[in-house]
Design an enzyme around this catalytic site. Structure first.
Site, mmCIF file in Angstrom:
data_model
loop_
_atom_site.group_PDB
_atom_site.id
_atom_site.type_symbol
_atom_site.label_atom_id
_atom_site.label_comp_id
_atom_site.label_asym_id
_atom_site.label_seq_id
_atom_site.Cartn_x
_atom_site.Cartn_y
_atom_site.Cartn_z
ATOM 1 N N CYS A 16 -6.405 41.892 14.195
ATOM 2 C CA CYS A 16 -5.786 43.055 13.556
ATOM 3 C C CYS A 16 -4.571 43.563 14.313
ATOM 4 O O CYS A 16 -3.879 44.463 13.853
ATOM 5 C CB CYS A 16 -6.821 44.165 13.384
ATOM 6 S SG CYS A 16 -8.004 43.820 12.057
ATOM 7 N N ASP A 50 -6.661 54.094 2.267
ATOM 8 C CA ASP A 50 -8.093 53.929 2.485
ATOM 9 C C ASP A 50 -8.436 52.459 2.698
ATOM 10 O O ASP A 50 -7.594 51.565 2.564
ATOM 11 C CB ASP A 50 -8.892 54.521 1.329
ATOM 12 C CG ASP A 50 -10.136 55.250 1.801
ATOM 13 O OD1 ASP A 50 -10.787 54.757 2.738
ATOM 14 O OD2 ASP A 50 -10.469 56.310 1.228
ATOM 15 N N ASP A 68 -8.391 41.056 3.497
ATOM 16 C CA ASP A 68 -7.950 41.139 4.886
ATOM 17 C C ASP A 68 -7.853 39.731 5.455
ATOM 18 O O ASP A 68 -8.730 38.900 5.209
ATOM 19 C CB ASP A 68 -8.927 41.966 5.717
ATOM 20 C CG ASP A 68 -8.225 42.720 6.838
ATOM 21 O OD1 ASP A 68 -7.393 42.097 7.531
ATOM 22 O OD2 ASP A 68 -8.504 43.922 7.029
ATOM 23 N N GLY A 139 -11.490 30.465 -3.470
ATOM 24 C CA GLY A 139 -10.374 30.991 -2.707
ATOM 25 C C GLY A 139 -9.083 30.254 -2.986
ATOM 26 O O GLY A 139 -8.929 29.609 -4.028
ATOM 27 N N HIS A 140 -8.166 30.333 -2.039
ATOM 28 C CA HIS A 140 -6.855 29.692 -2.207
ATOM 29 C C HIS A 140 -6.366 29.236 -0.846
ATOM 30 O O HIS A 140 -6.595 29.899 0.175
ATOM 31 C CB HIS A 140 -5.858 30.675 -2.823
ATOM 32 C CG HIS A 140 -4.529 30.053 -3.128
ATOM 33 N ND1 HIS A 140 -4.365 29.038 -4.048
ATOM 34 C CD2 HIS A 140 -3.288 30.297 -2.624
ATOM 35 C CE1 HIS A 140 -3.094 28.688 -4.109
ATOM 36 N NE2 HIS A 140 -2.417 29.439 -3.248
ATOM 37 N N ASP A 227 -13.221 52.456 8.847
ATOM 38 C CA ASP A 227 -13.450 51.571 9.987
ATOM 39 C C ASP A 227 -12.210 51.539 10.866
ATOM 40 O O ASP A 227 -11.083 51.709 10.406
ATOM 41 C CB ASP A 227 -13.911 50.173 9.564
ATOM 42 C CG ASP A 227 -12.883 49.409 8.740
ATOM 43 O OD1 ASP A 227 -11.932 50.035 8.231
ATOM 44 O OD2 ASP A 227 -13.039 48.193 8.592
#
Length: 349
Positions: A16, A50, A68, A139-140, A227
């Site tokens: 992150c 948010d 994410d 997914g991709h 979070d």
């Protein structure tokens, strides 16, 4: 024998800590409409940054949707996949919902990484989803200069239990579910200064699903939840203060911290994202400390798959702490309080 693959060597940032700095993101989004009025079913959108979008699907149920993804925070492919997936699912838990489904986002330099390493990353993501009890249903993938992995995560929750990051009330107590310091450990790993025990702690903290979220959200007296991730504890506390139009007091000495991270930050090991975070919101934090102070570096440290920050009525604190501990979060601690007044975060000893 060839040298082992070091995933962190393929990227300019990790975890992150890759997030765009808050001030830069705010500038980019300044003229993007945030009005959800044309979509009455959209309960939570862009209004206050948010953790996830929330949509009313009828019958008192809400669909929670988020995504994410980031570049490697560790060198082991399986651990990277687990960490990235756990981090993505955290946003669903932070809204008070339970994950139901995930889709993978996979971008890899296929000419530089062996198939086995990429396979390990996917296996790690699948492992985290299995731990959460949900399918990784697709997914991709793309060929990319840097390795990137993450999820689109969907969840369901009762509308009355959805917790936003803008409903903290004066008189509330702040509780944090996980210790901070993950970014510092990651920085130490890149410098070859992280111990084996420190690495094990980093993986343990970042792969621990924030499963207390739905149970916390159902408690009477829990008003707001988010979070703590890339903007650091002070950054996400500021978002809570700004959205709630309230003043937050953070007691620095009570913030749970990974012991090795505490030693490392005092020895000068920090991330570049910490400084960018402070530049973005430092004017909103009253601390009496210089930006170079190790305490500021620690409290702005970007967390990957960080803990839940809960704002609750004083009478609910024991239930909040008990819920965390029932889920194995023994580091959960009271770290501050909410007061009336202008939106601000005040750091006290």
């Amino acid at each position: 024998m060839s040298d082992p693959i070091r995933l962190t060597g393929f990227s300019h940032g990790g975890g992150c800590g890759c997030k765009i700095a808050p001030a830069v993101l705010e500038r980019i989004l300044a003229e993007v409409p945030k009005d959800s009025l044309p979509y009455p079913g959209l309960l939570v959108g862009l209004e206050n940054g948010d953790d996830a979008a929330v949509y009313d699907i009828g019958g008192g149920q809400a669909l929670v949707a988020t995504t994410d993804f980031f570049m490697p925070i560790v060198d082991d492919g399986f651990d990277f996949g687990r960490i990235a997936a756990t981090n993505a699912l955290s946003d669903v838990y932070a809204m008070g919902a339970r994950p139901i489904l995930a889709l993978a986002i996979l971008a890899m330099p296929v000419d530089k990484l062996p198939d086995a390493t990429i396979r390990d990353i996917v296996r790690g993501g699948l492992s985290a989803c299995q731990t959460a009890g949900i399918p990784l249903a697709g997914g991709h993938s793309i060929d990319s200069v840097e390795p990137i992995y993450g999820l689109v995560a969907l969840g369901l929750g009762r509308i009355e239990h959805i917790k936003r990051n803008d409903k903290a009330r004066p008189g509330d107590v702040l509780v944090l579910g996980k210790p901070i310091g993950v970014g510092i450990l990651s920085a130490a790993l890149k410098k070859g200064k992280l111990s084996a025990d420190g690495y094990a702690t980093m993986v343990d903290v970042t792969t621990r699903l924030n499963t207390p979220g739905p149970d916390l959200a159902a408690l009477d007296g829990v008003h707001a939840m988010t979070d703590v991730t890339g903007f650091g504890l002070l950054g996400h506390a500021w978002e809570l203060a700004r959205g709630s139009k309230a003043s937050l007091r953070i007691k620095a000495s009570q913030v749970p911290t990974i012991p090795e991270a505490l030693a490392l930050v005092q020895d000068g090991i920090v991330t570049g994202a910490s400084g960018r975070n402070w530049t973005s919101y430092g004017s909103k934090v009253a601390s009496g400390l210089e930006p170079s102070d190790w305490r500021i570096k620690l409290l702005t440290d970007p967390q990957t798959s960080g803990g839940l920050l809960v704002s609750c009525r004083f009478s609910a604190v024991n239930d909040v702490l008990a819920t965390f501990r029932d889920h194995g979060f023994t580091d959960a601690a009271i770290i501050g309080e909410v007061a009336s007044g202008p939106a601000m975060v005040t750091l006290v000893d």
